[in-house]
Design an enzyme around this catalytic site. Structure first.
Site, PDB file in Angstrom:
ATOM      1  CB  ALA A  84     -53.588 -49.905 -15.074  1.00 38.02           C
ATOM      2  CB  THR A 132     -46.073 -54.694 -16.287  1.00 43.81           C
ATOM      3  OG1 THR A 132     -45.691 -55.522 -17.380  1.00 43.81           O
ATOM      4  CG2 THR A 132     -45.840 -53.242 -16.703  1.00 43.81           C
ATOM      5  CG  ASP A 133     -42.682 -58.727 -17.679  1.00 39.06           C
ATOM      6  OD1 ASP A 133     -43.677 -58.086 -18.093  1.00 39.06           O
ATOM      7  OD2 ASP A 133     -42.408 -59.872 -18.078  1.00 39.06           O
ATOM      8  CD  GLU A 134     -45.891 -55.492 -21.673  1.00 39.16           C
ATOM      9  OE1 GLU A 134     -45.982 -54.437 -22.310  1.00 39.16           O
ATOM     10  OE2 GLU A 134     -46.651 -56.454 -21.827  1.00 39.16           O
ATOM     11  CE1 TYR A 158     -50.230 -51.658 -19.019  1.00 40.67           C
ATOM     12  CE2 TYR A 158     -48.476 -53.038 -19.919  1.00 40.67           C
ATOM     13  CZ  TYR A 158     -49.378 -52.740 -18.903  1.00 40.67           C
ATOM     14  OH  TYR A 158     -49.404 -53.512 -17.763  1.00 40.67           O
ATOM     15  CB  SER A 159     -44.247 -50.794 -21.258  1.00 36.01           C
ATOM     16  OG  SER A 159     -43.787 -50.378 -22.509  1.00 36.01           O
ATOM     17  CB  SER A 161     -48.626 -45.122 -19.195  1.00 35.04           C
ATOM     18  OG  SER A 161     -49.132 -46.434 -19.287  1.00 35.04           O
ATOM     19  CE  LYS A 162     -48.768 -50.784 -14.588  1.00 37.22           C
ATOM     20  NZ  LYS A 162     -49.888 -50.683 -13.596  1.00 37.22           N
ATOM     21  CG  HIS A 293     -44.605 -57.924 -30.872  1.00 35.26           C
ATOM     22  ND1 HIS A 293     -45.219 -58.911 -31.605  1.00 35.26           N
ATOM     23  CD2 HIS A 293     -44.781 -58.258 -29.570  1.00 35.26           C
ATOM     24  CE1 HIS A 293     -45.730 -59.806 -30.778  1.00 35.26           C
ATOM     25  NE2 HIS A 293     -45.471 -59.435 -29.532  1.00 35.26           N
TER      26      HIS A 293
END
Ligand code: NAD
Ligand code: DAU
Length: 354
Positions: A84, A132-134, A158-159, A161-162, A293
Site C-alpha cells: 500500500a 489500519t485503525d485510521e 490515505y485512510s 483508500s484503506k 489531523h
C-alpha cells in the site's frame, strides 16, 4: 498453508512479517511481490534472500497479468496483503496514487485469488487483508476505544483508500464466499520503518542535530504496537482466525506524541552521552499542523485476546529502547535512505514553509 503470497514484503511491516514467518514455519513457500517503491527496500531481507523457501518478485499489485501468473505458477493458497501507499502526509500531497494502489491494487489481488481458488477448490485458502485503525476516524478524549463494530469514518485520503479496500475485501466474502480475514491495527514501530514516519524520523533527526518538527500542539494520541507483536497477531489470525471476521490489533497504550518524543530524546541522551546535541529535547520545534489531523486513536483488543489468545508482549518503554538502539546500530541503513533524492524532495515539500 503451503504457499503464501506476501505483498509489500520489502516494506516495514511486510519485511518484519517475512522474518517472522520464515522463523516460525520452515515448510512454507514464501513469495514476496513488491514494486519496491520509495518505501520498499530489498536490504530489509538481505539475510533471507538465499533461503530456498523464499522467492522475490519485483512487480506491481496493479499488474493483473503478473498477479494472475503468480497465483497459477506458485499455486498460492494464502495471501497476506500489506502492499500500500501508507504515509498520511504523502496522501495529502498526492491522493490519486493512494486510490490506485490501495483500492485498485487490492481489487486485482482479490480477483486473482477468486479466479485461482474457484478453479482449484480443494484445500484451505485465505486472503488476509492488512488494514489500519485510521479507517474509524478520530476519537474525542473521553470516547471509548475503537472496536470491530465501530462505524467507518476515515478522514484522510490515505485512510479513505484503506477503508475502501476493506469494504472491497468484505464484499468478496459476502458475494463470492472468498475466505477473507481483515485486521485493523494501530501505529506500528520497530526495525526497518521508513524514516518519514514519526518515530524513525525523530530518532534520525535527533542523532544528526536536526529539528524535530512537532505538528500542532503535539497532544495528539496514538496507540503504539511493536511490529513483532503485530506480526504474531497476523500469524494467529491466519492459524486460528474465523473466516469473514475482522480483528483489532493494538498496543494497549495511548501516549501523546509529545510523550513519545520526550521518551525518544531522553533515551538518546542516555545511550549517546557524548552527543553534541544533548539534551536532544532542545531540538523540538512546533510547526503548522497536518491538515485534517486526527486527534486520537485507540483500539480495544479484547476480541483477538479472547478468541485467539493474542496480547502484545512488548511494553512501550522496552519497545522504544529496542527501536532507538536498532536505528543507532543500523546507521548505514538509514543513511542510504537519507541520501535518496526522492526522499529529500518529499522532506523539502512537506516541511519547508511549515
Ligand atoms: P511501507 O510503506 O513501509 O511499505 C509498503 C510496501 O508496499 C513497500 O515495500 C512498497 O514498495 C510496497 N508497494 C507499494 N505500492 C506497491 C504496488 N503497487 N505493488 C507492489 N508493492 C507495492 O508500509 P507499512 O508501514 O509496512 O504498512 C504495511 C501495511 O500495513 C499497509 O497496508 C498499511 O496500510 C498497514 N498498516 C500500517 C501501519 C503502520 O503503523 N505502519 C499500521 C496499521 C496498518
Ligand atoms: O494508525 C495506524 C497508522 O499509523 C498507519 O495506518 C499509517 O500507515 C501510519 O503511517 C501511521 O499513521 P500516522 O499518521 O499516525 O503516523 P505518523 O508516523 O505519520 O505520525 C504519527 C503522529 O505524529 C501523528 O499524530 C502526526 C505526528 N507527526 C508526524 C510526523 C511525521 C508529527 O508531529 N511530526 C512529524 O514530522
Amino acid at each position: 498453508m503451503k504457499s503464501i503470497l506476501i505483498t509489500g514484503g520489502c516494506g516495514f511491516i511486510g519485511s518484519n512479517f517475512i522474518h517472522y514467518i520464515i522463523d516460525h514455519n520452515q515448510d512454507l513457500r514464501v513469495t514476496n511481490l513488491d514494486a519496491v517503491t520509495y518505501a520498499g527496500n530489498e536490504a530489509n531481507l538481505e539475510n533471507i534472500k538465499t533461503n530456498p523457501n523464499y522467492h522475490f518478485i519485483k512487480g506491481d499489485i496493479c499488474d493483473q497479468e503478473l498477479v494472475r501468473k503468480i497465483f497459477v505458477e506458485n499455486d498460492i493458497d494464502t495471501v497476506v496483503h500489506f502492499a500500500a501507499e501508507t504515509h498520511v502526509d504523502r496522501s495529502i500531497l498526492n491522493p490519486l496514487e493512494f486510490l490506485h494502489t490501495n483500492v485498485y491494487g487490492t481489487g486485482v489481488l482479490l480477483e486473482a485469488a477468486r479466479e485461482h481458488w474457484q478453479k482449484n477448490p480443494t484445500g484451505e485458502h485465505r486472503f488476509h487483508h492488512i488494514s489500519t485503525d485510521e479507517v474509524f476516524g478520530s476519537l474525542m478524549p473521553n470516547d471509548s476505544a475503537f472496536n470491530e463494530s465501530t462505524p467507518y469514518s476515515p478522514n484522510s485520503p490515505y485512510s479513505a483508500s484503506k477503508a475502501a479496500s476493506d469494504h472491497l475485501v468484505r464484499s468478496y466474502f459476502h458475494t463470492y464466499q472468498l475466505p477473507i480475514t481483515i485486521s485493523n491495527c494501530t501505529n506500528n514501530y520497530g526495525p526497518y520503518q521508513f524514516p518519514e514516519k514519526l518515530i524513525p524520523l525523530f530518532i534520525s533527526n535527533a542523532i544528526h542535530g536536526l529539528p524535530l518538527p512537532v505538528y500542532g500542539d503535539g497532544k495528539q494520541i496514538r496507540d503504539w504496537v511493536y511490529v513483532e507483536d503485530h506480526c504474531e497477531g497476523i500469524y494467529q489470525i491466519l492459524s486460528k482466525g474465523k473466516v469473514g471476521e475482522t480483528y483489532g490489533i493494538g498496543g494497549n497504550n495511548q501516549p501523546t506524541n509529545l510523550e513519545i518524543i520526550l521518551e525518544i530524546t531522553s533515551l538518546l541522551d542516555e545511550i549517546l552521552p557524548q552527543s553534541p546535541h544533548k539534551p536532544h529535547a532542545q531540538l523540538i520545534q512546533y510547526v503548522k499542523d497536518r491538515p485534517g489531523h486526527d486527534r486520537r486513536y485507540a483500539m480495544n483488543i479484547s476480541k483477538i485476546n479472547r478468541e485467539l489468545g493474542w496480547t502484545p508482549k512488548e511494553s512501550l518503554n522496552s519497545g522504544l529502547r529496542k527501536t532507538v538502539e536498532w536505528y543507532i546500530h543500523n546507521a548505514n541503513w538509514v543513511e542510504n535512505i537519507n541520501k535518496n533524492k526522492e526522499f529529500n524532495h518529499f522532506l523539502q515539500t512537506n516541511y519547508s514553509n511549515r
